[in-house]
Structures are given as C-alpha cells and as structure tokens.
Design a protein around this motif. Structure first.
Motif, PDB file in Angstrom:
ATOM      1  N   SER A 112      29.828   5.262  64.149  1.00  9.66           N
ATOM      2  CA  SER A 112      29.942   6.901  63.572  1.00  9.66           C
ATOM      3  C   SER A 112      28.864   7.332  63.245  1.00  9.66           C
ATOM      4  O   SER A 112      27.792   6.733  62.664  1.00  9.66           O
ATOM      5  CB  SER A 112      30.860   6.754  62.328  1.00  9.66           C
ATOM      6  OG  SER A 112      30.578   6.137  61.173  1.00  9.66           O
ATOM      7  N   LYS A 113      28.641   8.661  62.884  1.00 10.98           N
ATOM      8  CA  LYS A 113      27.419   9.329  62.564  1.00 10.98           C
ATOM      9  C   LYS A 113      27.070   8.837  61.099  1.00 10.98           C
ATOM     10  O   LYS A 113      25.777   8.564  60.767  1.00 10.98           O
ATOM     11  CB  LYS A 113      27.669  10.748  62.315  1.00 10.98           C
ATOM     12  CG  LYS A 113      26.562  11.649  61.929  1.00 10.98           C
ATOM     13  CD  LYS A 113      26.566  12.852  61.882  1.00 10.98           C
ATOM     14  CE  LYS A 113      25.555  13.813  61.295  1.00 10.98           C
ATOM     15  NZ  LYS A 113      25.818  15.358  61.437  1.00 10.98           N
ATOM     16  N   GLU A 114      27.861   8.379  60.267  1.00  8.69           N
ATOM     17  CA  GLU A 114      27.697   7.867  58.867  1.00  8.69           C
ATOM     18  C   GLU A 114      27.223   6.612  58.945  1.00  8.69           C
ATOM     19  O   GLU A 114      26.326   6.034  58.249  1.00  8.69           O
ATOM     20  CB  GLU A 114      29.075   7.939  58.108  1.00  8.69           C
ATOM     21  CG  GLU A 114      29.524   9.269  57.877  1.00  8.69           C
ATOM     22  CD  GLU A 114      30.120  10.021  58.888  1.00  8.69           C
ATOM     23  OE1 GLU A 114      30.054  11.341  58.778  1.00  8.69           O
ATOM     24  OE2 GLU A 114      30.526   9.268  59.729  1.00  8.69           O
ATOM     25  N   ARG A 115      27.849   5.566  59.944  1.00 11.26           N
ATOM     26  CA  ARG A 115      27.082   4.239  59.703  1.00 11.26           C
ATOM     27  C   ARG A 115      25.875   4.197  60.410  1.00 11.26           C
ATOM     28  O   ARG A 115      25.020   3.191  60.062  1.00 11.26           O
ATOM     29  CB  ARG A 115      28.210   3.655  60.814  1.00 11.26           C
ATOM     30  CG  ARG A 115      29.628   3.361  59.946  1.00 11.26           C
ATOM     31  CD  ARG A 115      29.500   2.622  58.562  1.00 11.26           C
ATOM     32  NE  ARG A 115      30.902   2.652  58.144  1.00 11.26           N
ATOM     33  CZ  ARG A 115      31.169   3.220  56.868  1.00 11.26           C
ATOM     34  NH1 ARG A 115      30.544   4.068  56.243  1.00 11.26           N
ATOM     35  NH2 ARG A 115      32.462   3.229  56.598  1.00 11.26           N
ATOM     36  N   ASP A 163      32.584  11.779  69.029  1.00 16.12           N
ATOM     37  CA  ASP A 163      32.274  12.503  67.781  1.00 16.12           C
ATOM     38  C   ASP A 163      31.076  13.045  67.792  1.00 16.12           C
ATOM     39  O   ASP A 163      29.968  12.030  67.967  1.00 16.12           O
ATOM     40  CB  ASP A 163      32.737  11.582  66.571  1.00 16.12           C
ATOM     41  CG  ASP A 163      34.327  11.237  66.889  1.00 16.12           C
ATOM     42  OD1 ASP A 163      35.082  11.956  67.137  1.00 16.12           O
ATOM     43  OD2 ASP A 163      34.485   9.943  66.267  1.00 16.12           O
ATOM     44  N   PRO A 164      30.703  14.058  67.287  1.00 18.55           N
ATOM     45  CA  PRO A 164      29.331  14.408  67.114  1.00 18.55           C
ATOM     46  C   PRO A 164      28.671  13.552  66.218  1.00 18.55           C
ATOM     47  O   PRO A 164      28.885  13.206  65.195  1.00 18.55           O
ATOM     48  CB  PRO A 164      29.613  15.846  66.302  1.00 18.55           C
ATOM     49  CG  PRO A 164      30.765  16.396  66.889  1.00 18.55           C
ATOM     50  CD  PRO A 164      31.626  15.304  66.860  1.00 18.55           C
ATOM     51  N   GLY A 165      27.424  13.120  66.763  1.00 20.42           N
ATOM     52  CA  GLY A 165      26.398  12.420  66.204  1.00 20.42           C
ATOM     53  C   GLY A 165      26.791  10.876  66.125  1.00 20.42           C
ATOM     54  O   GLY A 165      26.154  10.107  65.594  1.00 20.42           O
ATOM     55  N   PRO A 185      35.731  15.843  78.657  1.00 19.45           N
ATOM     56  CA  PRO A 185      36.360  14.264  78.769  1.00 19.45           C
ATOM     57  C   PRO A 185      36.670  13.698  77.424  1.00 19.45           C
ATOM     58  O   PRO A 185      36.448  13.864  76.441  1.00 19.45           O
ATOM     59  CB  PRO A 185      34.880  13.585  79.449  1.00 19.45           C
ATOM     60  CG  PRO A 185      34.022  14.758  79.826  1.00 19.45           C
ATOM     61  CD  PRO A 185      34.454  15.875  78.892  1.00 19.45           C
ATOM     62  N   LEU A 186      37.573  12.719  77.563  1.00 22.06           N
ATOM     63  CA  LEU A 186      38.337  12.013  76.410  1.00 22.06           C
ATOM     64  C   LEU A 186      37.298  10.693  76.363  1.00 22.06           C
ATOM     65  O   LEU A 186      36.843  10.270  75.109  1.00 22.06           O
ATOM     66  CB  LEU A 186      39.554  11.327  76.804  1.00 22.06           C
ATOM     67  CG  LEU A 186      40.661  12.256  76.986  1.00 22.06           C
ATOM     68  CD1 LEU A 186      41.916  11.861  77.579  1.00 22.06           C
ATOM     69  CD2 LEU A 186      40.830  13.300  75.766  1.00 22.06           C
TER      70      LEU A 186
END
Length: 466
Positions: A244-247, A418-420, A396-397
């Motif tokens: 994820s963007k946060e990680r 997911d963005p980022g 796309p998925l």
C-alpha cells in the motif's frame, strides 16, 4: 481437463495494407540481445461489459480496433527478417520485415471460470492464468516464421481477459504498454483514430546508437532453425505482494533514516526489502554470494534523450552484489543504498560505453542459466499506465504476466490498483515462499499478499525497463 475452449484463430491485417512505410527496420543492440529470450507477455482482466448486445460484438470490436492500432504500429504486423552472410563470414543480420503479414487474434472461452476464481483464491490450480496467453514458449528469434504480436481474448463467466504476447525484439516494456494504451484508447473511442492522446511511435532507431555503429549490426550465427532444446527446471510458484501507499512510505522513510539521506526512492526501498527477505528465506550460507540483477530504462539517460514513444529496446542493466550474511546483517537502508548507487552509476557516459563495448563484441545471451537461487532479477515498472487501459468497459481489475522467461528469483513490478500502491509478482520456489510467509521481519510492515499462483513451471525467464 483444461477449462479453455478455443473458438477461433484469425489474422488481423493493417487497416490500409498499402500504406507507404519502410519495409525494413534495423535492430539495435538492445533488440538483438534478447533474440534468445522468450517474448513479452502481459494481460489485463476486466469485468464483462454489460452494454454490449452479445459477446461476438465485443470480439469484432476488438478485432477492428486492433487493425486500426496496427496501422499505427505497423512493424507489429510484420515478421523478423534474417540475412545469413557468406559461409566464410559465419555472421547474420536480423531486422524487422514490415511485410504486413498480420498479427494473430485468438478467441477463447474459459468454461465455468469467474473473475473471483482468478483474483480471490490463495492458490490457483494448474496453469490457468498461463492458458490465457497465446504463443507460449516461443523465443524472440522465432519471429522469423511467427507473428510479432498475438492477442488472446478469453471470455470468463463474468469477465474478459486480454492476454498479449509481443516479440521483445520490437520493443521493451515501455513500447509494450504504449501499444496497449493506444489500442484501448482507440477501442474506447469507437474506432476513431483522430486526435489520440497517445502519440504515434517513434521508429527512428538509428538515434539510439548516435554514431556508435552502422546498421545493420552483424552477429554470430546461432541455432535459430528447428525446435530449440529446453532444460527442465524445478517447480516454481508465483505470489503477488501488494504494498500500500502507506507501507511504501514507511519502508522508504526507514531506509533513508538508516542511511541519513533522502536519495533512496520508494522502489529502491521495496526492492531492498524483498531482496533481504528472499535471501533470508532461501537459507543460504552466510558466505555465499548473492546478487540482484536490475533492469532500468535509458530513454532519459541518452544524449540526446530518446522520446518515450521510441519503439524499441532502450534498457540497461546492473548487478548489486553482497554475501547473504552481509545483506541480512546490514539491513534495509544499506541494501537500498547499494541499489541506489548502482542505478545512479548508469549515467549517459556509462550507457554509451556499454553500447560501444557490445558493438565491438556482439553477444546474444540465453536467459536460461543466467538466474539461479542466489540471484534476483527485477523487470517491468510501476510507472507503466496499466490501469489506464479502459476499452470502454471500465478500468482493469488486475494485471498478470504470462509464463515467458520465468525463473526462481524473477520479480515483476507493476503499479497497484490503488493509487500510489505497488505490486511485486514474485516467482520463487515453494520452499522460499513458504519461508517468507513465516518471516516475521518481512511481515512487520504488514505487507499483504494478493494471491499465490500454484503453478509448476518447467523451463526458464524478459527484460523490461524500470
């Protein structure tokens, strides 16, 4: 029994078969280097369009718009050309023969298979995902007698998978996604090719060499006729790790703090994180040498710079080495900084020097044997516009790669949905993946796995830029 049912195979010609364009385009060192590699295979999965009256209408729409796209990317409708020089010479020349023979289009149905069957399970049985790709197992040099582009559209119960196989001698990952982005835009616009947001490909390959060598380049002959021999490798599995963007921000901050710098990028921190965990999970001797083989784009490293829409292979590579013990002991920041230094060393001068050295002694490598259980290799890029490929049915998925050039240690990077976010498709031994699942230091950062494809791969692994 395979759930794949093949409906038809057809040849897609250029919209205007008599357009005025060069019949021959020479190959550069980057193109020739990958002659004995497998082809570039990537695919996208979508929800099935609901607004179309029937599935055949969708297939015809894709065929028609692919023809329009080939009008723009006309080298993909050709074949590889080969000239064998005199018997006393023992060299040959490959080139793109723009003869308009066409691309391959396969229509298939995966009986009873849903989108959830691909995206939700931890393990996908057999080689389901790989059956969604055409022309599996072919080497690039076999483009002499095979299409340079093949597309397979597989209907699922509630989805569509578009798998694309492109000969790597035509272009790298940047070129691959430029083609895909253009095709999806033309389809989304109902076949209209006027005022596309995607620029046309730049075919001026001579600018890559910039005086280093004259084209065509002669290479030593190798066995490019008949059926190539293949080695049988150990069983491998694939797993997609989603960051994820946060990680990613956490890992980047940690790596930079450890080295008291702000130069380490998000991708470098992620690669270091994976390199350490894979090395630890492989159970190597502390004194055993480990290496990370990283491919990077050179369009912005050339002088003058190449345009992003340059159609060809503009990549360089480098190795980061350590011992297993040193890598694990020194940790994230040190590993990321070593990766950073290697990538920073690929200056314009170094790229030009590498090209010059190759031209003086051309070598066409085989991917088999280049990678073993002490090495990793990362290709593709999180900057490619994967999720912008809207054919008119929505985004796309997910993205998946085909079986081309898979090996123990192959890490393919993609942008996450997911963005980022960033995804790494990791091809490793089952034992290594199992050990990673139990590695508390790897999971400390709460990196969530997306899925695990439990397929056995017999054989080797594409090289695309970062």
């Amino acid at each position: 029994m395979s759930p794949i049912h093949f409906i038809s195979t057809s040849t897609i010609q250029l919209t205007n078969a008599h357009q005025n364009h060069p019949q021959r385009i020479e190959l550069t060192p980057g193109d020739l280097r990958v002659l004995r590699f497998n082809q570039n295979q990537k695919g996208l999965i979508f929800h099935k369009p609901k607004h179309l009256s029937n599935d055949q209408g969708l297939i015809e729409q894709l065929k028609t718009t692919l023809s329009h796209t080939l009008h723009i990317f006309y080298p993909l409708a050709g074949r590889l050309g080969l000239i064998e020089n005199g018997n006393d010479d023992q060299t040959c020349c490959f080139f793109l023969h723009c003869n308009g023979e066409g691309a391959q289009f396969v229509h298939a149905v995966a009986d009873g298979v849903t989108v959830a069957d691909i995206l939700e399970p931890t393990i996908v049985p057999d080689d389901l995902v790989y059956s969604f790709f055409p022309m599996n197992g072919l080497f690039n040099y076999q483009g002499i007698s095979n299409p340079l582009l093949a597309v397979q559209v597989t209907e699922l119960v509630d989805g569509i998978f578009i798998g694309c196989t492109m000969n790597h001698c035509v272009g790298d990952g940047t070129s691959f996604w430029h083609f895909f982005n253009t095709w999806s835009e033309i389809c989304r616009r109902g076949g209209c090719v006027d005022q596309l947001s995607q620029p046309h490909p730049d075919l001026a390959r001579e600018q890559l060499l910039n005086g280093i060598a004259d084209l065509p380049i002669r290479i030593q002959r190798f066995q490019y006729h008949g059926i190539p021999e293949r080695s049988v490798g150990p069983p491998l599995q694939q797993r997609v790790f989603h960051f994820s963007k946060e990680r990613i921000s956490q890992l980047k901050a940690k790596a930079n703090a450890e080295m008291e710098t702000d130069k380490i990028s998000s991708l470098q921190a992620l690669m270091a994180h994976l390199w350490i965990s894979v090395t630890r999970s492989r159970g190597l001797d502390a004194n055993e040498e480990v290496a990370y083989f990283i491919l990077a784009g050179t369009r912005q490293r050339m002088q003058p710079k190449l345009r992003e829409e340059f159609l060809g292979n503009a990549i360089t590579s480098g190795l980061v080495k350590s011992t297993a013990g040193e890598l694990v002991k020194n940790g994230l920041g040190w590993a990321a900084w070593e990766i950073n230094k290697m990538i920073a060393s690929k200056t314009t001068e170094e790229v030009r020097k590498s090209l010059d050295n190759w031209v003086k002694c051309p070598t066409v490598l085989k991917f088999e044997g280049m990678i073993d259980r002490t090495k990793l290799v990362t290709g593709s890029s999180h900057r490619f516009d994967v999720y912008g490929n809207d054919f008119g049915w929505g985004k796309p998925l997910a993205v998946r790669s085909g079986p081309a050039d898979k090996c123990d240690g192959r890490l393919t990077v993609f942008a996450g949905a997911d963005p980022g976010s960033i995804d790494f498709e990791a091809c490793l031994s089952p034992e290594t993946l199992q050990a990673m699942a139990q590695d508390p230091e790897f999971w400390t950062h709460d990196v969530k796995p997306n899925f695990n494809i439990g397929v056995d791969l017999n054989g080797a692994a594409q090289a695309t830029p970062l």
